[in-house]
Design a protein around this motif. Structure first.
Motif, PDB file in Angstrom:
ATOM      1  N   LEU A  89       0.816  -1.206   0.000  1.00 11.97           N
ATOM      2  CA  LEU A  89       0.000   0.000   0.000  1.00 11.97           C
ATOM      3  C   LEU A  89       0.851   1.258   0.000  1.00 11.97           C
ATOM      4  O   LEU A  89       1.977   1.263   0.510  1.00 11.97           O
ATOM      5  N   ASN A  90       0.300   2.352  -0.549  1.00 12.31           N
ATOM      6  CA  ASN A  90       0.996   3.632  -0.444  1.00 12.31           C
ATOM      7  C   ASN A  90       0.763   4.202   0.956  1.00 12.31           C
ATOM      8  O   ASN A  90       0.027   3.626   1.768  1.00 12.31           O
ATOM      9  N   ALA A  91       1.370   5.339   1.242  1.00  7.38           N
ATOM     10  CA  ALA A  91       1.364   5.863   2.606  1.00  7.38           C
ATOM     11  C   ALA A  91      -0.040   6.153   3.114  1.00  7.38           C
ATOM     12  O   ALA A  91      -0.388   5.828   4.257  1.00  7.38           O
ATOM     13  N   ARG A  92      -0.875   6.770   2.285  1.00  7.64           N
ATOM     14  CA  ARG A  92      -2.229   7.098   2.723  1.00  7.64           C
ATOM     15  C   ARG A  92      -3.057   5.823   2.929  1.00  7.64           C
ATOM     16  O   ARG A  92      -3.789   5.697   3.920  1.00  7.64           O
ATOM     17  N   GLN A  93      -2.939   4.878   2.026  1.00  5.17           N
ATOM     18  CA  GLN A  93      -3.663   3.614   2.164  1.00  5.17           C
ATOM     19  C   GLN A  93      -3.189   2.860   3.405  1.00  5.17           C
ATOM     20  O   GLN A  93      -3.992   2.235   4.113  1.00  5.17           O
ATOM     21  N   PHE A  94      -1.902   2.927   3.662  1.00  2.00           N
ATOM     22  CA  PHE A  94      -1.341   2.241   4.817  1.00  2.00           C
ATOM     23  C   PHE A  94      -1.906   2.807   6.117  1.00  2.00           C
ATOM     24  O   PHE A  94      -2.189   2.073   7.067  1.00  2.00           O
ATOM     25  N   ALA A  95      -2.104   4.132   6.162  1.00  2.00           N
ATOM     26  CA  ALA A  95      -2.691   4.763   7.347  1.00  2.00           C
ATOM     27  C   ALA A  95      -4.099   4.227   7.595  1.00  2.00           C
ATOM     28  O   ALA A  95      -4.492   3.975   8.746  1.00  2.00           O
ATOM     29  N   VAL A  96      -4.849   4.035   6.524  1.00  2.20           N
ATOM     30  CA  VAL A  96      -6.202   3.481   6.644  1.00  2.20           C
ATOM     31  C   VAL A  96      -6.141   2.040   7.156  1.00  2.20           C
ATOM     32  O   VAL A  96      -6.896   1.647   8.049  1.00  2.20           O
ATOM     33  N   LEU A  97      -5.234   1.252   6.595  1.00  2.00           N
ATOM     34  CA  LEU A  97      -5.113  -0.142   7.018  1.00  2.00           C
ATOM     35  C   LEU A  97      -4.751  -0.235   8.499  1.00  2.00           C
ATOM     36  O   LEU A  97      -5.304  -1.065   9.232  1.00  2.00           O
ATOM     37  N   LYS A  98      -3.831   0.595   8.961  1.00  2.00           N
ATOM     38  CA  LYS A  98      -3.446   0.586  10.374  1.00  2.00           C
ATOM     39  C   LYS A  98      -4.654   0.853  11.263  1.00  2.00           C
ATOM     40  O   LYS A  98      -4.863   0.180  12.273  1.00  2.00           O
ATOM     41  N   ALA A  99      -5.448   1.836  10.871  1.00  2.00           N
ATOM     42  CA  ALA A  99      -6.628   2.182  11.667  1.00  2.00           C
ATOM     43  C   ALA A  99      -7.647   1.048  11.668  1.00  2.00           C
ATOM     44  O   ALA A  99      -8.233   0.720  12.708  1.00  2.00           O
ATOM     45  N   LEU A 100      -7.852   0.439  10.514  1.00  2.00           N
ATOM     46  CA  LEU A 100      -8.804  -0.671  10.420  1.00  2.00           C
ATOM     47  C   LEU A 100      -8.331  -1.882  11.223  1.00  2.00           C
ATOM     48  O   LEU A 100      -9.119  -2.547  11.895  1.00  2.00           O
ATOM     49  N   ALA A 101      -7.038  -2.183  11.137  1.00  2.00           N
ATOM     50  CA  ALA A 101      -6.494  -3.330  11.863  1.00  2.00           C
ATOM     51  C   ALA A 101      -6.610  -3.128  13.376  1.00  2.00           C
ATOM     52  O   ALA A 101      -6.922  -4.067  14.121  1.00  2.00           O
ATOM     53  N   SER A 102      -6.371  -1.913  13.840  1.00  2.00           N
ATOM     54  CA  SER A 102      -6.506  -1.616  15.266  1.00  2.00           C
ATOM     55  C   SER A 102      -7.952  -1.779  15.714  1.00  2.00           C
ATOM     56  O   SER A 102      -8.232  -2.331  16.791  1.00  2.00           O
ATOM     57  N   TRP A 103      -8.877  -1.282  14.880  1.00  2.00           N
ATOM     58  CA  TRP A 103     -10.295  -1.416  15.210  1.00  2.00           C
ATOM     59  C   TRP A 103     -10.699  -2.885  15.260  1.00  2.00           C
ATOM     60  O   TRP A 103     -11.408  -3.309  16.177  1.00  2.00           O
ATOM     61  N   MET A 107     -12.333  -4.906  18.416  1.00  2.00           N
ATOM     62  CA  MET A 107     -13.613  -5.587  18.321  1.00  2.00           C
ATOM     63  C   MET A 107     -13.480  -7.073  18.649  1.00  2.00           C
ATOM     64  O   MET A 107     -14.354  -7.677  19.281  1.00  2.00           O
ATOM     65  N   MET A 108     -12.378  -7.682  18.231  1.00  2.00           N
ATOM     66  CA  MET A 108     -12.143  -9.092  18.515  1.00  2.00           C
ATOM     67  C   MET A 108     -12.145  -9.340  20.019  1.00  2.00           C
ATOM     68  O   MET A 108     -12.726 -10.313  20.501  1.00  2.00           O
ATOM     69  N   ARG A 109     -11.494  -8.442  20.764  1.00  2.00           N
ATOM     70  CA  ARG A 109     -11.448  -8.590  22.214  1.00  2.00           C
ATOM     71  C   ARG A 109     -12.830  -8.355  22.831  1.00  2.00           C
ATOM     72  O   ARG A 109     -13.258  -9.097  23.718  1.00  2.00           O
ATOM     73  N   GLU A 110     -13.506  -7.303  22.384  1.00  2.00           N
ATOM     74  CA  GLU A 110     -14.793  -6.960  22.982  1.00  2.00           C
ATOM     75  C   GLU A 110     -15.848  -8.022  22.716  1.00  2.00           C
ATOM     76  O   GLU A 110     -16.640  -8.366  23.600  1.00  2.00           O
ATOM     77  N   LYS A 111     -15.871  -8.557  21.499  1.00  2.00           N
ATOM     78  CA  LYS A 111     -16.907  -9.505  21.104  1.00  2.00           C
ATOM     79  C   LYS A 111     -16.498 -10.957  21.330  1.00  2.00           C
ATOM     80  O   LYS A 111     -17.326 -11.855  21.190  1.00  2.00           O
ATOM     81  N   ASP A 112     -15.218 -11.181  21.663  1.00  2.00           N
ATOM     82  CA  ASP A 112     -14.700 -12.542  21.851  1.00  2.00           C
ATOM     83  C   ASP A 112     -14.963 -13.387  20.610  1.00  2.00           C
ATOM     84  O   ASP A 112     -15.519 -14.484  20.676  1.00  2.00           O
ATOM     85  N   LEU A 113     -14.538 -12.837  19.456  1.00  2.00           N
ATOM     86  CA  LEU A 113     -14.724 -13.510  18.171  1.00  2.00           C
ATOM     87  C   LEU A 113     -13.382 -13.629  17.453  1.00  2.00           C
ATOM     88  O   LEU A 113     -12.485 -12.805  17.664  1.00  2.00           O
TER      89      LEU A 113
END
Length: 214
Positions: A89-103, A107-113
């Protein structure tokens, strides 16, 4: 596979997808559920004795300490490192991916999924690779469950919008390329692992190997 290797036991898998909400459970379901625990103590005793004989109990304890530390960690900023293709990914796309991966990690922890029940890696890559998404379009993203879109579609759009607006985008991951040095290094690790009687992954984590290569 572990039970087969250690105790020569083959477990019946026919009821893994049966209706476990039904009551009363069938005798076959009860026996299947009991099999999940009935072999744990003899398995533990055999593994512990073997590890003790090979002086590897401390290695196992250290590995479990790392697993527990990861489970207790609530800093999800490094969650993107699980996504192998992120370096494309380019720099801007990478920033989006980082944010999505963190989210997703949160969610995985909160929902236990499992992560894939929220969104798989390919889905996050697809979302990060282009902009201008609508909630309706999210339903067509392969690897993004419809339940995730229904419950969190608007949140996903907001996360991506905010990430794209952040200043100072930079690419943190780099492509991992094979070269003569890296292959020699891997061979040495494998040789040492065989000598110790442990898996090569126990000696060196993937992220460490990548850091060393860089």
């Amino acid at each position: 596979r572990l039970l087969k290797a250690m105790l020569d036991v083959d477990l019946e898998k026919g009821h893994s997808r049966s209706d476990w909400m039904r009551r009363p459970l069938s005798p076959e379901q009860i026996a299947y559920a009991a099999d999940d625990v009935r072999y744990l103590l003899p398995l533990y005793e055999k593994l512990a004795a073997e590890l003790q004989a090979r002086q590897l109990l401390a290695v196992v304890a250290e590995e479990y300490d790392q697993i527990l530390a990861a489970l207790k960690n609530t800093d999800f900023d490094q969650a993107y490192t699980r996504i192998k293709e992120a370096w494309k990914l380019n720099a801007r796309q990478f920033a989006v991916l980082k944010a999505l991966a963190s989210w997703r990690e949160k969610m995985m922890r909160e929902k236990d999924l499992p992560r894939k029940r929220i969104a798989d890696d390919d889905a996050l890559m697809t979302l990060a690779s282009r902009s201008g998404w609508t909630v309706a379009q999210l339903f067509d993203v392969e690897g993004l469950p419809s339940a995730t879109v229904k419950n969190h579609g608007a949140v996903l759009l907001e996360i991506m919008t905010q990430a794209m607006q952040l200043p100072g985008h930079e690419i943190v991951m780099r492509p991992v390329k094979g070269d003569a040095f890296f292959h020699r290094f891997k061979k040495l690790l494998e040789k040492q692992a065989r000598a110790l009687g442990v898996d090569e992954k126990m000696l060196s984590k993937k992220q460490f190997n990548e850091q060393l290569y860089w």
